[in-house]
Design a protein around this motif. Structure first.
Motif, PDB file in Angstrom:
ATOM      1  N   PRO A  93      36.528  28.903   4.890  1.00 10.02           N
ATOM      2  CA  PRO A  93      35.878  30.187   4.581  1.00 10.02           C
ATOM      3  C   PRO A  93      36.870  31.317   4.308  1.00 10.02           C
ATOM      4  CG  PRO A  93      35.752  29.735   6.935  1.00 10.02           C
ATOM      5  CD  PRO A  93      36.354  28.515   6.307  1.00 10.02           C
ATOM      6  N   GLU A  94      36.426  32.280   3.534  1.00  9.24           N
ATOM      7  CA  GLU A  94      37.235  33.466   3.240  1.00  9.24           C
ATOM      8  C   GLU A  94      36.945  34.534   4.295  1.00  9.24           C
ATOM      9  OE1 GLU A  94      39.501  33.838   0.992  1.00  9.24           O
ATOM     10  OE2 GLU A  94      39.208  32.043  -0.224  1.00  9.24           O
ATOM     11  N   THR A  95      37.511  34.364   5.460  1.00 14.31           N
ATOM     12  CA  THR A  95      37.306  35.318   6.553  1.00 14.31           C
ATOM     13  C   THR A  95      38.526  35.312   7.466  1.00 14.31           C
ATOM     14  OG1 THR A  95      35.808  35.958   8.344  1.00 14.31           O
ATOM     15  CG2 THR A  95      36.159  33.607   8.033  1.00 14.31           C
ATOM     16  N   GLU A  96      38.548  36.206   8.455  1.00 20.07           N
ATOM     17  CA  GLU A  96      39.694  36.288   9.356  1.00 20.07           C
ATOM     18  C   GLU A  96      39.801  35.012  10.199  1.00 20.07           C
ATOM     19  OE1 GLU A  96      37.234  38.424   9.270  1.00 20.07           O
ATOM     20  OE2 GLU A  96      38.001  40.402   8.689  1.00 20.07           O
ATOM     21  N   ILE A  97      41.057  34.573  10.416  1.00 20.70           N
ATOM     22  CA  ILE A  97      41.301  33.348  11.187  1.00 20.70           C
ATOM     23  C   ILE A  97      40.673  33.440  12.576  1.00 20.70           C
ATOM     24  CG2 ILE A  97      43.131  31.995  12.334  1.00 20.70           C
ATOM     25  CD1 ILE A  97      44.865  32.459   9.852  1.00 20.70           C
ATOM     26  N   GLU A  98      40.655  34.642  13.155  1.00 16.59           N
ATOM     27  CA  GLU A  98      40.104  34.825  14.508  1.00 16.59           C
ATOM     28  C   GLU A  98      38.633  34.419  14.584  1.00 16.59           C
ATOM     29  OE1 GLU A  98      41.745  37.245  12.843  1.00 16.59           O
ATOM     30  OE2 GLU A  98      43.670  37.018  13.892  1.00 16.59           O
ATOM     31  N   LYS A  99      37.951  34.428  13.440  1.00 18.78           N
ATOM     32  CA  LYS A  99      36.522  34.100  13.417  1.00 18.78           C
ATOM     33  C   LYS A  99      36.263  32.630  13.086  1.00 18.78           C
ATOM     34  CE  LYS A  99      35.089  38.788  12.128  1.00 18.78           C
ATOM     35  NZ  LYS A  99      34.432  39.614  11.090  1.00 18.78           N
ATOM     36  N   PHE A 100      37.337  31.852  12.861  1.00 18.28           N
ATOM     37  CA  PHE A 100      37.183  30.440  12.504  1.00 18.28           C
ATOM     38  C   PHE A 100      36.687  29.634  13.703  1.00 18.28           C
ATOM     39  CE2 PHE A 100      40.025  29.501   8.577  1.00 18.28           C
ATOM     40  CZ  PHE A 100      39.530  30.624   7.940  1.00 18.28           C
ATOM     41  N   SER A 101      35.822  28.655  13.433  1.00 16.90           N
ATOM     42  CA  SER A 101      35.425  27.690  14.462  1.00 16.90           C
ATOM     43  C   SER A 101      36.568  26.697  14.661  1.00 16.90           C
ATOM     44  CB  SER A 101      34.170  26.934  14.014  1.00 16.90           C
ATOM     45  OG  SER A 101      34.482  26.103  12.903  1.00 16.90           O
ATOM     46  N   GLY A 102      36.431  25.826  15.681  1.00 12.81           N
ATOM     47  CA  GLY A 102      37.466  24.809  15.929  1.00 12.81           C
ATOM     48  C   GLY A 102      37.664  23.905  14.730  1.00 12.81           C
ATOM     49  N   GLY A 103      36.546  23.503  14.093  1.00 15.49           N
ATOM     50  CA  GLY A 103      36.640  22.636  12.917  1.00 15.49           C
ATOM     51  C   GLY A 103      37.292  23.323  11.743  1.00 15.49           C
ATOM     52  N   GLU A 104      36.980  24.611  11.544  1.00 13.86           N
ATOM     53  CA  GLU A 104      37.561  25.378  10.435  1.00 13.86           C
ATOM     54  C   GLU A 104      39.057  25.591  10.647  1.00 13.86           C
ATOM     55  OE1 GLU A 104      33.489  27.865   9.270  1.00 13.86           O
ATOM     56  OE2 GLU A 104      34.929  28.692  10.711  1.00 13.86           O
ATOM     57  N   GLN A 105      39.472  25.821  11.892  1.00 13.24           N
ATOM     58  CA  GLN A 105      40.906  25.946  12.192  1.00 13.24           C
ATOM     59  C   GLN A 105      41.642  24.647  11.890  1.00 13.24           C
ATOM     60  OE1 GLN A 105      42.106  27.576  15.951  1.00 13.24           O
ATOM     61  NE2 GLN A 105      40.483  29.106  15.969  1.00 13.24           N
ATOM     62  N   THR A 106      41.037  23.524  12.287  1.00 15.79           N
ATOM     63  CA  THR A 106      41.653  22.217  12.024  1.00 15.79           C
ATOM     64  C   THR A 106      41.811  21.994  10.525  1.00 15.79           C
ATOM     65  OG1 THR A 106      40.779  21.240  14.059  1.00 15.79           O
ATOM     66  CG2 THR A 106      41.374  19.717  12.301  1.00 15.79           C
ATOM     67  N   ARG A 107      40.759  22.284   9.754  1.00 16.68           N
ATOM     68  CA  ARG A 107      40.814  22.064   8.308  1.00 16.68           C
ATOM     69  C   ARG A 107      41.863  22.962   7.653  1.00 16.68           C
ATOM     70  NH1 ARG A 107      35.126  22.090   8.882  1.00 16.68           N
ATOM     71  NH2 ARG A 107      34.874  23.992   7.657  1.00 16.68           N
ATOM     72  N   LEU A 108      41.992  24.206   8.144  1.00 14.68           N
ATOM     73  CA  LEU A 108      42.995  25.117   7.590  1.00 14.68           C
ATOM     74  C   LEU A 108      44.408  24.599   7.862  1.00 14.68           C
ATOM     75  CD1 LEU A 108      43.914  27.732   6.245  1.00 14.68           C
ATOM     76  CD2 LEU A 108      43.630  28.902   8.448  1.00 14.68           C
ATOM     77  N   LYS A 109      44.656  24.139   9.076  1.00 12.46           N
ATOM     78  CA  LYS A 109      45.998  23.628   9.409  1.00 12.46           C
ATOM     79  C   LYS A 109      46.326  22.379   8.581  1.00 12.46           C
ATOM     80  CE  LYS A 109      45.151  23.706  13.892  1.00 12.46           C
ATOM     81  NZ  LYS A 109      45.297  23.537  15.353  1.00 12.46           N
ATOM     82  N   LEU A 110      45.325  21.537   8.341  1.00 11.13           N
ATOM     83  CA  LEU A 110      45.554  20.355   7.501  1.00 11.13           C
ATOM     84  C   LEU A 110      45.846  20.777   6.055  1.00 11.13           C
ATOM     85  CD1 LEU A 110      42.807  17.875   8.792  1.00 11.13           C
ATOM     86  CD2 LEU A 110      45.278  17.706   9.133  1.00 11.13           C
ATOM     87  N   ALA A 111      45.095  21.748   5.558  1.00  9.75           N
ATOM     88  CA  ALA A 111      45.332  22.240   4.191  1.00  9.75           C
ATOM     89  C   ALA A 111      46.733  22.809   4.060  1.00  9.75           C
ATOM     90  CB  ALA A 111      44.287  23.301   3.833  1.00  9.75           C
ATOM     91  N   GLN A 112      47.215  23.510   5.090  1.00  5.21           N
ATOM     92  CA  GLN A 112      48.563  24.085   5.066  1.00  5.21           C
ATOM     93  C   GLN A 112      49.621  22.983   5.019  1.00  5.21           C
ATOM     94  OE1 GLN A 112      48.401  26.571   8.560  1.00  5.21           O
ATOM     95  NE2 GLN A 112      47.619  28.354   7.438  1.00  5.21           N
ATOM     96  N   ILE A 113      49.416  21.919   5.786  1.00  5.30           N
ATOM     97  CA  ILE A 113      50.393  20.814   5.788  1.00  5.30           C
ATOM     98  C   ILE A 113      50.374  20.061   4.460  1.00  5.30           C
ATOM     99  CG2 ILE A 113      50.626  18.449   6.704  1.00  5.30           C
ATOM    100  CD1 ILE A 113      50.669  19.489   9.437  1.00  5.30           C
ATOM    101  N   PHE A 114      49.159  19.834   3.921  1.00  2.00           N
ATOM    102  CA  PHE A 114      49.039  19.046   2.695  1.00  2.00           C
ATOM    103  C   PHE A 114      49.339  19.851   1.431  1.00  2.00           C
ATOM    104  CE2 PHE A 114      45.815  16.265   5.127  1.00  2.00           C
ATOM    105  CZ  PHE A 114      46.837  15.437   5.581  1.00  2.00           C
TER     106      PHE A 114
END
Length: 487
Positions: A93-114
């Motif tokens: 989602p296009e929102t502040e990281i602080e508002k991310f759910s656990g699943g959204e945080q995981t997906r963001l970290k994977l996107a950053q690595i990949f």
């Protein structure tokens, strides 16, 4: 095999008085795909951090020859540039990281690595908050990865699809097995069979030697008795008597020596213990808790909303008695919301009036009363103490763990205790929301045995494909605002 990427030599690492890792030598090569398994607290994540340089060993050295990217399930994602295509694929989602759910945080970290190529990847529990679609994306991304991969995971499906070596961390040591997780299980089973054969041989040989020694001792005793029964006539014949006594004494001692030698051979036998077999524990329902409704949980034209979003629209289902029912679907489809609606006996839900429901929810469990693990369970169960101890042991509570104050338990220990309490408690319906999250592979397998031995009805939500395939009697999928029984 390729060049060495990381080499660990003569590693010693302790925490308080406990040896966490003792590694003579380990190496990660250029094209290795390694899965690390072990019980919670065995040192899996510690080993990964040691390889990444976050932890320094007390003795020995870690040599790194390439740069590794590190994925930490617990860390909050940093603000970094992410590949636009990956961002879309992972629905970030296009929102502040602080508002991310656990699943959204995981997906963001994977996107950053990949988003960038790395020569090596160290990945710690990447699928904990991912749904089936996210897990499949993760597998597909790494199927074509050209580099060294080391992954800690409790997801057996992921390990089967991605790795070609298993490192088992147990009691401070690391043992390497060739193949994926299923190959590792097969090798462990073979080791068990071989140990059983060696144990059987040990028991048979010990029994044979003990029996032979006993027969020799009986023979020596008979010779002694024969000496004591000489007739008066024989006692007068001095020469003859001396000859006979000497002969029998010699024979007696010889037999006794032979018996003693056999007993010594028994003592020298190397004892081989029988392998520990994990039995299915049966949780029988007392007559007062038995349900007789063919379908204890039903819904007719059920509509559920989350805010303005419709999750289920005029959905109907009948969950059968005594079965394990799995509910699957994408993150946000309404699985957990449906479980909450059932627990609250909400509108549109019909539940048997005799249903006593126990629930495991995704939350941090805290205990308010000072009591030991064993006392906590004894106060909440009608099962015998031996059954309670057996169940706790299956979930990793052994020895002094039973005397721990429940208020001092770690998060993982609290989760395991709550699961034990549900199966041992006074319930006839269990509702479990992602029960395998934060459990190690061995506790997941123990949970599978609990489910197979439970007499009541179980409703569960899980993204663990292997777990569902092993325990579910029927599977329902939530998609497009409907709940559909999977054939």
């Amino acid at each position: 095999m390729g060049n060495v990427c990381i080499e660990l030599e003569n590693i010693e690492l302790s925490f308080l008085d406990r040896v966490v890792l003792n590694i003579p030598r380990l190496a990660v090569h250029q094209f290795d795909r390694i899965g690390i398994v072990g019980k919670n607290g065995a040192g899996k994540s510690t080993l990964l951090k040691l390889m990444d340089g976050q932890i320094k060993p007390e003795k020995g050295r870690v040599k790194r020859f390439i740069d590794f990217a590190y994925f930490d399930q617990q860390a909050i994602p940093e603000i970094k540039e992410v590949n636009y295509e990956l961002k879309g694929k992972l629905s970030i989602p296009e929102t502040e990281i602080e508002k991310f759910s656990g699943g959204e945080q995981t997906r963001l970290k994977l996107a950053q690595i990949f988003s960038n190529y790395h020569e090596g990847l160290l990945i710690d529990e990447p699928t904990t908050h991912l749904d089936a679609e996210g897990i499949q994306f993760f597998i597909e991304e790494l199927n074509y990865y050209y580099g060294a991969l080391v992954i800690v995971s409790h997801d057996r499906y992921v390990l089967d699809k991605l790795v070609t070596k298993i490192w088992e961390v147990d009691d401070g040591t690391v043992t390497e097995y060739t193949g994926n997780y299923s190959d590792y299980v097969a090798q462990k089973e073979l080791q068990k069979r071989q140990q059983q054969e060696q144990h059987d041989h040990y028991v048979k040989e010990k029994s044979r030697l003990m029996k032979a020694a006993e027969e020799k001792m009986k023979k020596a005793e008979k010779i002694t008795q024969a000496n004591g029964r000489m007739s008066k006539k024989e006692t007068k014949a001095k020469a003859n008597r001396m000859f006979m006594t000497k002969s029998k004494d010699t024979s007696q001692k010889s037999v006794q020596r032979a018996a003693k030698a056999m007993e010594q051979r028994v003592e020298k036998l190397e004892e081989v213990e029988a392998p520990k077999e994990e039995q299915i524990i049966h949780f029988h329902q007392p007559s007062a808790l038995q349900l007789h409704n063919k379908f204890p949980i039903m819904a007719d034209c059920l509509t559920i909303k989350a805010g303005n979003k419709v999750l289920l629209k005029e959905a109907s289902f009948q969950f059968p008695l005594g079965k394990t029912i799995a509910i699957t679907g994408k993150n946000g489809s309404g699985k957990t919301t449906l479980l909450h609606h059932i627990l609250q006996r909400g509108e549109g839900i019909t539940i048997s009036p005799k249903a006593v429901i126990g629930a495991y929810e995704q939350m941090a469990y805290q205990f308010t009363k000072d009591e030991t693990v064993l006392d906590f369970m004894k106060d909440r169960s009608d099962f015998s103490e031996s059954k309670i101890r057996s169940v706790l042991h299956s979930m990793g509570f052994t020895g002094n763990d039973l005397n721990k104050n429940v208020r001092n338990l770690s998060g993982g220990e609290a989760i395991r205790l709550v699961l034990c309490q549900l199966f041992l408690g006074r319930y006839n319906v269990l509702i479990l929301d992602e029960p395998t999250n934060f459990l190690d592979v061995f506790c997941i397998e123990a949970l599978e045995r609990f489910l197979k031995g439970y007499d009541g009805t179980i409703l569960l939500v899980s993204h663990d494909k292997t777990f569902i395939n092993r325990v579910a009697d029927c599977i329902y999928v939530i998609e497009e605002q409907k709940i559909v029984h999977e054939a």
